[in-house]
Design a protein around this motif. Sequence first.
Motif, PDB file in Angstrom:
ATOM      1  N   VAL A   4       0.992  -1.253  -0.274  1.00 28.89           N
ATOM      2  CA  VAL A   4       0.042  -0.071   0.039  1.00 28.89           C
ATOM      3  C   VAL A   4       0.951   1.675   0.056  1.00 28.89           C
ATOM      4  O   VAL A   4       1.785   1.449   1.143  1.00 28.89           O
ATOM      5  N   LYS A   5       0.498   1.615  -0.886  1.00 32.25           N
ATOM      6  CA  LYS A   5       1.303   3.383  -0.977  1.00 32.25           C
ATOM      7  C   LYS A   5       0.440   4.586  -0.044  1.00 32.25           C
ATOM      8  O   LYS A   5      -0.646   4.978  -0.309  1.00 32.25           O
ATOM      9  N   ILE A   6       0.864   5.286   0.854  1.00 36.01           N
ATOM     10  CA  ILE A   6       0.611   6.734   2.140  1.00 36.01           C
ATOM     11  C   ILE A   6       1.416   8.072   1.946  1.00 36.01           C
ATOM     12  O   ILE A   6       2.596   7.237   1.832  1.00 36.01           O
ATOM     13  N   SER A   7       0.268   8.142   0.455  1.00 38.19           N
ATOM     14  CA  SER A   7       0.980   9.973   0.928  1.00 38.19           C
ATOM     15  C   SER A   7       0.006  10.145   2.229  1.00 38.19           C
ATOM     16  O   SER A   7      -0.923  10.943   2.126  1.00 38.19           O
ATOM     17  N   VAL A   8       0.981  11.792   2.084  1.00 36.54           N
ATOM     18  CA  VAL A   8       0.297  12.978   3.442  1.00 36.54           C
ATOM     19  C   VAL A   8       1.569  14.218   2.789  1.00 36.54           C
ATOM     20  O   VAL A   8       2.179  14.280   1.835  1.00 36.54           O
ATOM     21  N   SER A   9       0.285  15.568   3.281  1.00 37.21           N
ATOM     22  CA  SER A   9       0.474  16.595   2.026  1.00 37.21           C
ATOM     23  C   SER A   9      -0.053  17.310   3.922  1.00 37.21           C
ATOM     24  O   SER A   9      -0.895  17.487   4.639  1.00 37.21           O
ATOM     25  N   ALA A  10       0.976  18.547   4.102  1.00 37.50           N
ATOM     26  CA  ALA A  10       1.013  19.477   5.541  1.00 37.50           C
ATOM     27  C   ALA A  10       1.086  21.088   4.762  1.00 37.50           C
ATOM     28  O   ALA A  10       2.388  20.711   4.422  1.00 37.50           O
ATOM     29  N   THR A  11       0.071  22.055   5.099  1.00 39.74           N
ATOM     30  CA  THR A  11       0.596  22.866   4.993  1.00 39.74           C
ATOM     31  C   THR A  11       0.975  23.604   6.410  1.00 39.74           C
ATOM     32  O   THR A  11       0.765  23.477   7.434  1.00 39.74           O
ATOM     33  N   LEU A  12       2.209  23.820   6.143  1.00 37.42           N
ATOM     34  CA  LEU A  12       3.647  24.269   7.320  1.00 37.42           C
ATOM     35  C   LEU A  12       2.804  25.904   8.020  1.00 37.42           C
ATOM     36  O   LEU A  12       2.542  26.756   7.187  1.00 37.42           O
ATOM     37  N   ASP A  13       3.745  26.063   8.946  1.00 41.58           N
ATOM     38  CA  ASP A  13       2.846  27.253   9.709  1.00 41.58           C
ATOM     39  C   ASP A  13       3.528  28.487   9.171  1.00 41.58           C
ATOM     40  O   ASP A  13       2.506  29.489   9.157  1.00 41.58           O
ATOM     41  N   ASP A  14       4.267  28.947   8.421  1.00 43.28           N
ATOM     42  CA  ASP A  14       5.059  29.272   7.006  1.00 43.28           C
ATOM     43  C   ASP A  14       4.530  30.089   6.394  1.00 43.28           C
ATOM     44  O   ASP A  14       4.914  30.586   5.489  1.00 43.28           O
ATOM     45  N   GLY A  15       3.381  28.882   5.545  1.00 38.33           N
ATOM     46  CA  GLY A  15       2.883  28.891   4.804  1.00 38.33           C
ATOM     47  C   GLY A  15       3.047  27.628   3.393  1.00 38.33           C
ATOM     48  O   GLY A  15       2.353  27.507   2.503  1.00 38.33           O
ATOM     49  N   PRO A  16       4.079  27.191   3.095  1.00 38.44           N
ATOM     50  CA  PRO A  16       4.858  26.633   1.972  1.00 38.44           C
ATOM     51  C   PRO A  16       3.484  24.933   2.827  1.00 38.44           C
ATOM     52  O   PRO A  16       3.989  25.036   3.846  1.00 38.44           O
ATOM     53  N   THR A  17       4.018  23.912   1.180  1.00 42.79           N
ATOM     54  CA  THR A  17       3.570  22.729   1.855  1.00 42.79           C
ATOM     55  C   THR A  17       4.475  21.643   1.786  1.00 42.79           C
ATOM     56  O   THR A  17       5.354  21.420   0.449  1.00 42.79           O
ATOM     57  N   ALA A  18       4.280  20.811   2.387  1.00 39.43           N
ATOM     58  CA  ALA A  18       4.939  20.065   1.847  1.00 39.43           C
ATOM     59  C   ALA A  18       4.457  18.127   2.496  1.00 39.43           C
ATOM     60  O   ALA A  18       3.483  18.151   3.011  1.00 39.43           O
ATOM     61  N   SER A  19       5.023  17.390   1.064  1.00 40.03           N
ATOM     62  CA  SER A  19       4.226  15.943   0.731  1.00 40.03           C
ATOM     63  C   SER A  19       5.030  15.114   0.596  1.00 40.03           C
ATOM     64  O   SER A  19       6.129  15.221   0.142  1.00 40.03           O
ATOM     65  N   ASP A  20       5.027  14.274   0.618  1.00 41.78           N
ATOM     66  CA  ASP A  20       6.220  12.224   0.758  1.00 41.78           C
ATOM     67  C   ASP A  20       4.727  11.636   0.607  1.00 41.78           C
ATOM     68  O   ASP A  20       3.996  11.305   1.075  1.00 41.78           O
ATOM     69  N   SER A  21       5.583  10.052   0.529  1.00 39.09           N
ATOM     70  CA  SER A  21       4.667   9.237   0.168  1.00 39.09           C
ATOM     71  C   SER A  21       5.513   8.044   0.295  1.00 39.09           C
ATOM     72  O   SER A  21       6.905   8.396   0.237  1.00 39.09           O
ATOM     73  N   LYS A  22       4.918   6.823   0.860  1.00 40.81           N
ATOM     74  CA  LYS A  22       6.216   5.981   0.898  1.00 40.81           C
ATOM     75  C   LYS A  22       5.062   4.389   0.790  1.00 40.81           C
ATOM     76  O   LYS A  22       3.984   4.454   1.062  1.00 40.81           O
ATOM     77  N   VAL A  23       5.813   3.634   0.460  1.00 41.29           N
ATOM     78  CA  VAL A  23       5.513   2.124   0.438  1.00 41.29           C
ATOM     79  C   VAL A  23       5.064   0.984   1.147  1.00 41.29           C
ATOM     80  O   VAL A  23       6.668   1.244   1.699  1.00 41.29           O
ATOM     81  N   PHE A  24       4.067   0.284   1.698  1.00 40.30           N
ATOM     82  CA  PHE A  24       4.981  -0.625   3.184  1.00 40.30           C
ATOM     83  C   PHE A  24       3.654  -1.632   2.816  1.00 40.30           C
ATOM     84  O   PHE A  24       3.260  -1.751   1.408  1.00 40.30           O
ATOM     85  N   ARG A  25       4.998  -2.839   3.037  1.00 42.35           N
ATOM     86  CA  ARG A  25       4.457  -4.273   2.449  1.00 42.35           C
ATOM     87  C   ARG A  25       3.232  -4.413   3.355  1.00 42.35           C
ATOM     88  O   ARG A  25       3.193  -4.526   3.861  1.00 42.35           O
ATOM     89  N   ILE A  26       2.347  -5.619   3.297  1.00 41.67           N
ATOM     90  CA  ILE A  26       1.744  -5.462   3.770  1.00 41.67           C
ATOM     91  C   ILE A  26       1.795  -7.645   4.123  1.00 41.67           C
ATOM     92  O   ILE A  26       1.504  -8.227   3.159  1.00 41.67           O
ATOM     93  N   LYS A  27       1.433  -7.963   5.011  1.00 38.16           N
ATOM     94  CA  LYS A  27       1.587  -9.730   5.553  1.00 38.16           C
ATOM     95  C   LYS A  27       1.387 -10.384   6.019  1.00 38.16           C
ATOM     96  O   LYS A  27       0.215  -9.059   7.058  1.00 38.16           O
ATOM     97  N   ASP A  28       0.441 -11.003   5.856  1.00 34.39           N
ATOM     98  CA  ASP A  28      -0.311 -11.764   6.627  1.00 34.39           C
ATOM     99  C   ASP A  28       0.112 -11.779   7.810  1.00 34.39           C
ATOM    100  O   ASP A  28       1.424 -12.287   8.560  1.00 34.39           O
ATOM    101  N   LEU A  29      -0.910 -12.181   8.695  1.00 29.95           N
ATOM    102  CA  LEU A  29      -1.038 -12.468  10.304  1.00 29.95           C
ATOM    103  C   LEU A  29       0.191 -14.233  10.106  1.00 29.95           C
ATOM    104  O   LEU A  29      -0.551 -14.585   9.196  1.00 29.95           O
TER     105      LEU A  29
END
Length: 136
Positions: A4-29
């Motif tokens: 699964v790929k999770i992407s996040v973005s946020a607006t910083l207090d001083d105005g600019p936007t920061a974003s990043d994404s990361k891929v996580f493996r899904i494992k069986d129980l």
Amino acid sequence: GREVKISVSATLDDGPTASDSKVFRIKDLPKPLGYFNGQLGNAKLPRNNVEIGKLKADFGDDFDFNLPLNITSFTFKVPGKPSINCSGNRLSSAAKNALRSARRGDIVQFINIKAKASNNPIRIKTVTPVVVELAN
């Protein structure tokens, strides 16, 4: 897929936007571990303790999440007797009758242990078997 790929973005207090994404493996129980009267896998117990005891299952100490399991059914095997299917986490009356015919030193087995996660439809693998040697 298996990731699964999770992407996040946020607006910083001083105005600019920061974003990043990361891929996580899904494992069986992992395969759940079977316990009888709090003892993992193998135990030596008096017949009375086996008669009134309770089967439990969990994923072991290395599992990082809280996912309680309920035993729904199992098969109980006494030497020289046919296997007995039981519902829930305790011996049925038929299983108790078979247990009474077992002798000191006999090995009784809890096999084909099925469990479900509480309030969760996720499929759980068959629980590891439990073997009990009768002490009396």
